[in-house]
Design an enzyme around this catalytic site. Structure first.
Site, short mmCIF file in Angstrom:
data_model
loop_
_atom_site.label_atom_id
_atom_site.label_comp_id
_atom_site.label_asym_id
_atom_site.label_seq_id
_atom_site.Cartn_x
_atom_site.Cartn_y
_atom_site.Cartn_z
N LYS A 32 -2.24 -1.47 -3.77
CA LYS A 32 -3.12 -0.31 -3.70
C LYS A 32 -2.28 0.95 -3.82
O LYS A 32 -1.25 1.03 -3.16
CB LYS A 32 -3.84 -0.34 -2.35
CG LYS A 32 -4.75 0.82 -2.08
CD LYS A 32 -5.32 0.69 -0.69
CE LYS A 32 -6.14 1.93 -0.40
NZ LYS A 32 -6.56 1.98 0.95
N LYS A 57 0.86 -1.18 0.00
CA LYS A 57 0.00 0.00 0.00
C LYS A 57 0.89 1.23 0.00
O LYS A 57 1.72 1.42 0.89
CB LYS A 57 -0.90 0.00 1.23
CG LYS A 57 -1.74 1.27 1.34
CD LYS A 57 -2.79 1.17 2.41
CE LYS A 57 -3.54 2.48 2.55
NZ LYS A 57 -4.61 2.39 3.55
#
Ligand code: PBG
Length: 324
Positions: free
Chosen positions: A249, A196
């Protein structure tokens, strides 16, 4: 030499194109993010996410029933916590009667077969808007992992099928797995936000949950977007610690990372097409500059082509309706 191979033969008409198509999009690809709020009879549109809503608990049942009827079988739940319940330690996150815990039960009552995944991070509960406990301006790692593990247990007890830690502390997957095993939630899964990045694409989401960091940024825990190889290290560590599903992400700007990871891991890879990606397309379409549906499908297909097996996307419903 006479030309014998003509690649365009395989593009002659729709039937042959369908026959040789390498990837397809189905409702089973999607994980649908759900924003839940306190109150009654509320369905609030998020200003920076046109067409996307926060639902009060009484409105969530009909929404998940609709998702189920469209073939969308998995949700990822986020809650917007009232300011007066926020503190530095995320105390409210552990409340068995908290909004998340009630949301899990409400969804399971409405559609028992729905796969419920829950966001695990302190930011919606934090008075500082950070994903962990703050001490002297630093987000402390190990104490945060303890709270995340307790929070995960609380979600499992409320009926969550998977917990989805989105915080990027070191060692949190192991901490969560150990607590779940010890408390006999052996089949509760972990979808880890493994790679992320510290991204500016999360802006609209922070509007949705009122969870923007009160000071600084998230660069001491989320990844530097200049790094590619590091994503593999992060992901492999999470798998070793017990992650069942790993995630990259944001989505579109990170498809090189998705491909790298899907080439080397043996667990399903999820991609989160985040709020800013959604907002960009909505804005361009509103101006008449892009064809919304065509660009949406192209983007989702690009994410699949890169190697994603699961896509968390605010477009899930739109896509499935479009495909009919
Ligand atoms: C917080 C969290 C964020 C998102 C999912 N979980 C925001 C952040 O890290 O600041 C972003 C999702 C989106 O932008 O759609 N733990």
């Amino acid at each position: 030499m006479q030309q014998l191979r003509r690649n365009r033969r395989l593009r002659t008409n729709d039937a042959i194109r369908s026959l040789v198509r390498e990837h397809t999009i189905t409702p089973h690809d999607f994980l649908v993010p759900l924003f839940v709020i306190e109150g009654k009879n509320s369905k609030e549109e998020i200003l920076s996410m046109p067409g996307y809503y926060r639902y009060s608990l009484d409105m969530i049942s009909s929404e998940v029933k609709e998702l189920w009827s469209l073939g969308l079988k998995s949700v990822l739940v986020f809650v917007k916590v009232p300011d007066d319940l926020k503190d530095n330690k995320g105390t409210e996150a552990l409340n068995p009667e908290g909004l998340m815990q009630r949301a899990i039960k409400t969804i399971k009552e409405a559609v028992p077969e729905m796969l419920v995944m829950t966001d695990v991070a302190l930011d919606p509960y934090s008075s500082y808007g950070h994903d962990g406990i703050v001490e002297d301006g630093y987000i402390v790692n190990d104490q945060t992992c303890k709270v995340l593990a307790e929070m995960s247990l609380s979600h499992a007890q409320a009926g969550a099928d998977f917990v989805a830690p989105s915080d990027m502390m070191d060692g949190r997957i192991l901490a969560i797995r150990e607590v779940l095993e010890k408390e006999n939630f052996k089949n509760t899964g972990i979808m880890s936000y493994s790679a992320k990045y510290a991204s500016a694409f999360y802006g609209p989401f922070r509007d949705a949950l009122d969870s923007a960091p009160g000071f600084g940024d998230k660069k001491t825990y989320q990844m530097d977007f200049a790094n590619r190889d590091e994503a593999i290290k992060e992901t492999i560590m999470d798998i070793e610690e017990g992650a069942d599903i790993v995630m990259v992400k944001p989505g579109l700007c990170y498809l090189d990372v998705v491909r790298d990871i899907s080439d080397v891991v043996d667990v399903p890879v999820a991609v989160y097409q985040v709020s800013g990606e959604y907002a960009m397309l909505k804005a361009a379409a509103e101006k008449g500059w892009l064809d919304h549906d065509a660009v949406m499908l192209e983007q989702i297909m690009a994410i699949k082509r890169a190697g994603a097996q699961i896509i968390a996307s605010y477009f899930a419903k739109d896509v499935v309706k479009l495909l009919g």
